[in-house]
Scaffold this motif. Structure first.
Motif, PDB file in Angstrom:
ATOM      1  N   THR A   1     117.876  21.236   7.273  1.00 11.65           N
ATOM      2  CA  THR A   1     117.277  20.112   6.547  1.00 11.65           C
ATOM      3  C   THR A   1     117.509  20.248   5.053  1.00 11.65           C
ATOM      4  O   THR A   1     117.800  19.268   4.362  1.00 11.65           O
ATOM      5  N   LEU A   2     117.373  21.472   4.547  1.00 16.37           N
ATOM      6  CA  LEU A   2     117.593  21.707   3.122  1.00 16.37           C
ATOM      7  C   LEU A   2     119.050  21.455   2.741  1.00 16.37           C
ATOM      8  O   LEU A   2     119.338  20.911   1.671  1.00 16.37           O
ATOM      9  N   ASN A   3     119.980  21.848   3.603  1.00 21.70           N
ATOM     10  CA  ASN A   3     121.398  21.563   3.347  1.00 21.70           C
ATOM     11  C   ASN A   3     121.625  20.060   3.247  1.00 21.70           C
ATOM     12  O   ASN A   3     122.331  19.572   2.355  1.00 21.70           O
ATOM     13  N   GLU A   4     121.012  19.328   4.175  1.00 20.88           N
ATOM     14  CA  GLU A   4     121.141  17.870   4.173  1.00 20.88           C
ATOM     15  C   GLU A   4     120.474  17.272   2.936  1.00 20.88           C
ATOM     16  O   GLU A   4     120.981  16.326   2.331  1.00 20.88           O
TER      17      GLU A   4
ATOM     18  N   LYS B   1     116.540   7.933   2.701  1.00 18.90           N
ATOM     19  CA  LYS B   1     116.925   9.159   3.409  1.00 18.90           C
ATOM     20  C   LYS B   1     116.279  10.378   2.764  1.00 18.90           C
ATOM     21  O   LYS B   1     115.792  11.283   3.464  1.00 18.90           O
ATOM     22  N   LEU B   2     116.248  10.400   1.434  1.00 16.78           N
ATOM     23  CA  LEU B   2     115.605  11.499   0.711  1.00 16.78           C
ATOM     24  C   LEU B   2     114.127  11.582   1.044  1.00 16.78           C
ATOM     25  O   LEU B   2     113.591  12.676   1.289  1.00 16.78           O
ATOM     26  N   ASN B   3     113.459  10.438   1.075  1.00 19.10           N
ATOM     27  CA  ASN B   3     112.028  10.416   1.407  1.00 19.10           C
ATOM     28  C   ASN B   3     111.780  10.957   2.812  1.00 19.10           C
ATOM     29  O   ASN B   3     110.831  11.728   3.041  1.00 19.10           O
ATOM     30  N   ALA B   4     112.628  10.553   3.761  1.00 24.38           N
ATOM     31  CA  ALA B   4     112.467  11.009   5.150  1.00 24.38           C
ATOM     32  C   ALA B   4     112.701  12.517   5.260  1.00 24.38           C
ATOM     33  O   ALA B   4     111.978  13.216   5.983  1.00 24.38           O
ATOM     34  N   LEU B   5     113.680  13.021   4.530  1.00 29.03           N
ATOM     35  CA  LEU B   5     113.978  14.458   4.569  1.00 29.03           C
ATOM     36  C   LEU B   5     112.848  15.273   3.958  1.00 29.03           C
ATOM     37  O   LEU B   5     112.507  16.352   4.450  1.00 29.03           O
ATOM     38  N   GLN B   6     112.242  14.760   2.889  1.00 31.92           N
ATOM     39  CA  GLN B   6     111.126  15.474   2.269  1.00 31.92           C
ATOM     40  C   GLN B   6     109.930  15.556   3.212  1.00 31.92           C
ATOM     41  O   GLN B   6     109.267  16.593   3.291  1.00 31.92           O
ATOM     42  N   LEU B   7     109.678  14.467   3.922  1.00 33.79           N
ATOM     43  CA  LEU B   7     108.582  14.470   4.887  1.00 33.79           C
ATOM     44  C   LEU B   7     108.870  15.458   6.018  1.00 33.79           C
ATOM     45  O   LEU B   7     107.982  16.212   6.446  1.00 33.79           O
ATOM     46  N   LYS B   8     110.108  15.468   6.478  1.00 38.28           N
ATOM     47  CA  LYS B   8     110.512  16.393   7.529  1.00 38.28           C
ATOM     48  C   LYS B   8     110.362  17.842   7.067  1.00 38.28           C
ATOM     49  O   LYS B   8     109.873  18.706   7.805  1.00 38.28           O
ATOM     50  N   MET B   9     110.768  18.103   5.818  1.00 36.31           N
ATOM     51  CA  MET B   9     110.641  19.453   5.270  1.00 36.31           C
ATOM     52  C   MET B   9     109.181  19.860   5.142  1.00 36.31           C
ATOM     53  O   MET B   9     108.830  21.013   5.384  1.00 36.31           O
ATOM     54  N   ASP B  10     108.353  18.922   4.730  1.00 35.44           N
ATOM     55  CA  ASP B  10     106.935  19.221   4.557  1.00 35.44           C
ATOM     56  C   ASP B  10     106.313  19.648   5.889  1.00 35.44           C
ATOM     57  O   ASP B  10     105.544  20.607   5.948  1.00 35.44           O
ATOM     58  N   CYS B  11     106.674  18.932   6.952  1.00 41.55           N
ATOM     59  CA  CYS B  11     106.172  19.298   8.289  1.00 41.55           C
ATOM     60  C   CYS B  11     106.695  20.673   8.701  1.00 41.55           C
ATOM     61  O   CYS B  11     105.940  21.493   9.248  1.00 41.55           O
ATOM     62  N   SER B  12     107.975  20.933   8.429  1.00 43.39           N
ATOM     63  CA  SER B  12     108.581  22.224   8.798  1.00 43.39           C
ATOM     64  C   SER B  12     107.933  23.385   8.062  1.00 43.39           C
ATOM     65  O   SER B  12     107.639  24.426   8.652  1.00 43.39           O
ATOM     66  N   ILE B  13     107.705  23.204   6.762  1.00 51.66           N
ATOM     67  CA  ILE B  13     107.153  24.304   5.972  1.00 51.66           C
ATOM     68  C   ILE B  13     105.698  24.563   6.346  1.00 51.66           C
ATOM     69  O   ILE B  13     105.233  25.706   6.352  1.00 51.66           O
TER      70      ILE B  13
END
Length: 459
Positions: free
Chosen positions: A294-297, A348-360
């Protein structure tokens, strides 16, 4: 004439690092539009480019495998980045880093001048690929390309192109100095279209500054990725060592003449705890890999968004330099495509940040559970040391087993603490950026509204 031809072929078409240019093609690679910089550097007149295939500017020094890779990505509806040597009308050349984005039934290619250390490496790599193609065809050069990328430390072309885009943008920001857009705009622009473009330019400049916060955090993103990858791998090895030690403890408990039952219970507790630790660490490792992807993306998305917003800004600025001569329909269509890219990648950036927040958060929760398990294992170890000290049978070596366990517990705790601290720091920073993204949403809405309004204005 022959000497003149050779001289032209050796001549590099110069353009400034601060200049960006773009071209828009259909899916057959037919050039539909482009900005003034693209036309100027190519050496062609605009009417000579429109309607031609993009390979009109292809240089013979380019390995065909690079274009195969480019088209493989685009046909899969994926963006792609590549270093490209282009040919001018008079036979000269110029190098670019091209970022190509699929958009509906179009491809939008944004190019910048390459300056990073990667560029020097790529020129040598391309020469090797060209030689491989000459002797062994496309198959040979494709195999060599991936082999050479692995030697450079890249697991895939996607990893390479993301790093290349980031490196070139970072180097570019070091070279160019910020100049207020108003300094380059003719104050006499008073047409409805010109006034509308000025407003759009102002919003693009605000967006450039606001999104710069994400670009500045890329160092943190890479740090988080590296820490979780490294520590996750170390934890897996430590978990295996603890499981192996629990098996040794079980075997040793059978050898104890007196008090073997107690050591058997301790060995069983270690084994049960070790299996649960292994499960939790496996989950942490999986989460770390997912977070890394996710971070790479995210890093690529931030880089893409940076170049897209600046392209919008530079294109409007270019149009407003005292000569708003573009046909309104073509101008509005070009702005439509460029703004659409910004909006798509913002979402896309907003969606990735939300995904990262859940992962972390999930990673932090699992690390906290693992911390509790390791603490309990520590209690077992202390009790085991006490029992081993009171046991007179020194041939079994329980003291050594529990001493080893103490060392493994200490190392595991250290790695957990590092990951927990990094997770908390990253979560806080990500929350701040998510809040900022919400605020930027209002600017993006105005940006879109004003770009739509351009269609209704006259030149």
């Amino acid at each position: 004439m022959e000497n003149l031809g050779c001289a032209s072929a050796m001549r590099e078409a110069k353009f400034d690092t601060e200049e960006l240019f773009f071209s828009i093609t259909d899916h057959a690679s037919t050039i539909l539009s482009g900005n003034e910089v693209f036309v100027r550097i190519s050496g062609y007149k605009k009417e000579e480019l429109i309607g031609q295939f993009h390979n009109i500017i292809r240089h013979p020094d380019m390995p065909r495998v690079v274009f195969k890779t480019l088209w493989d990505h685009l046909k899969s509806d994926k963006p792609v980045v590549a270093y490209v040597k282009n040919k001018t009308k008079d036979g000269g050349f110029y190098w670019v880093l091209a970022a190509v984005f699929p958009l509906h039934d179009r491809f939008v290619s944004i190019r910048i001048k390459p300056n990073s250390h990667i560029f020097a490496v790529v020129r040598e790599l391309y020469f090797k690929l060209l030689m491989a193609e000459t002797s062994g065809g496309m198959t040979a050069s494709e195999s060599m390309m991936f082999e050479l990328l692995r030697e450079l430390g890249y697991n895939s072309y996607d990893d390479f192109m993301s790093d290349a885009l980031l490196s070139e943008l970072s180097e570019r920001k070091k070279i160019i100095s910020y100049v207020d857009s108003s300094e380059k705009i003719c104050s006499e622009v008073t047409t409805p279209l010109g006034i509308g473009l000025k407003g759009l330019l102002g919003h693009s400049q605000i967006l450039m500054r606001r999104y710069e916060q994400w670009f500045e955090k890329i160092g943190l993103y890479n740090q988080v990725k590296n820490v979780f990858e490294e520590k996750g791998g170390i934890l897996r090895h430590l978990a295996r060592d603890i499981v192996f030690l629990s098996l040794n403890a079980s075997v040793a408990s059978y050898k104890v003449a007196t008090g073997g039952e107690t050591f058997g219970v301790l060995a069983s507790d270690i084994r049960i705890n070790a299996k649960e630790n292994d499960r939790l660490i496996g989950h942490v490792h999986t989460l770390a890999q997912s977070l890394s992807d996710t971070l790479n993306e995210l890093i690529f998305t931030v880089s893409a968004l940076s170049i897209q917003i600046e392209m919008v800004h530079n294109f409007i600025q270019e149009t407003l330099q005292c000569n708003v001569e573009a046909v309104s329909s073509e101008l509005s269509e070009n702005i439509d495509f460029l703004v659409a890219l910004v909006l798509i990648y913002s979402e896309k950036l907003n969606a990735l940040q939300l995904k990262m927040d859940c992962s972390i958060q999930e990673s932090t929760k699992t690390l906290n559970q693992l911390e509790q398990q390791v603490m309990y294992l520590g209690y077992i170890q202390v009790y085991g040391i006490i029992e081993a000290a009171s046991n007179t049978d020194e041939t079994v070596g329980f003291g050594g087993i529990f001493s080893q366990l103490k060392g493994l517990i200490g190392k595991t705790s250290e790695e957990i603490i590092v990951m927990q601290k990094m997770g908390i720091t990253f979560h806080t920073e990500n929350q701040n950026l998510m809040a900022e993204a919400h605020n930027i949403g209002e600017i993006l809405n105005k940006f879109k509204t004003e770009s739509d309004a351009i269609k209704t204005k006259d030149v």
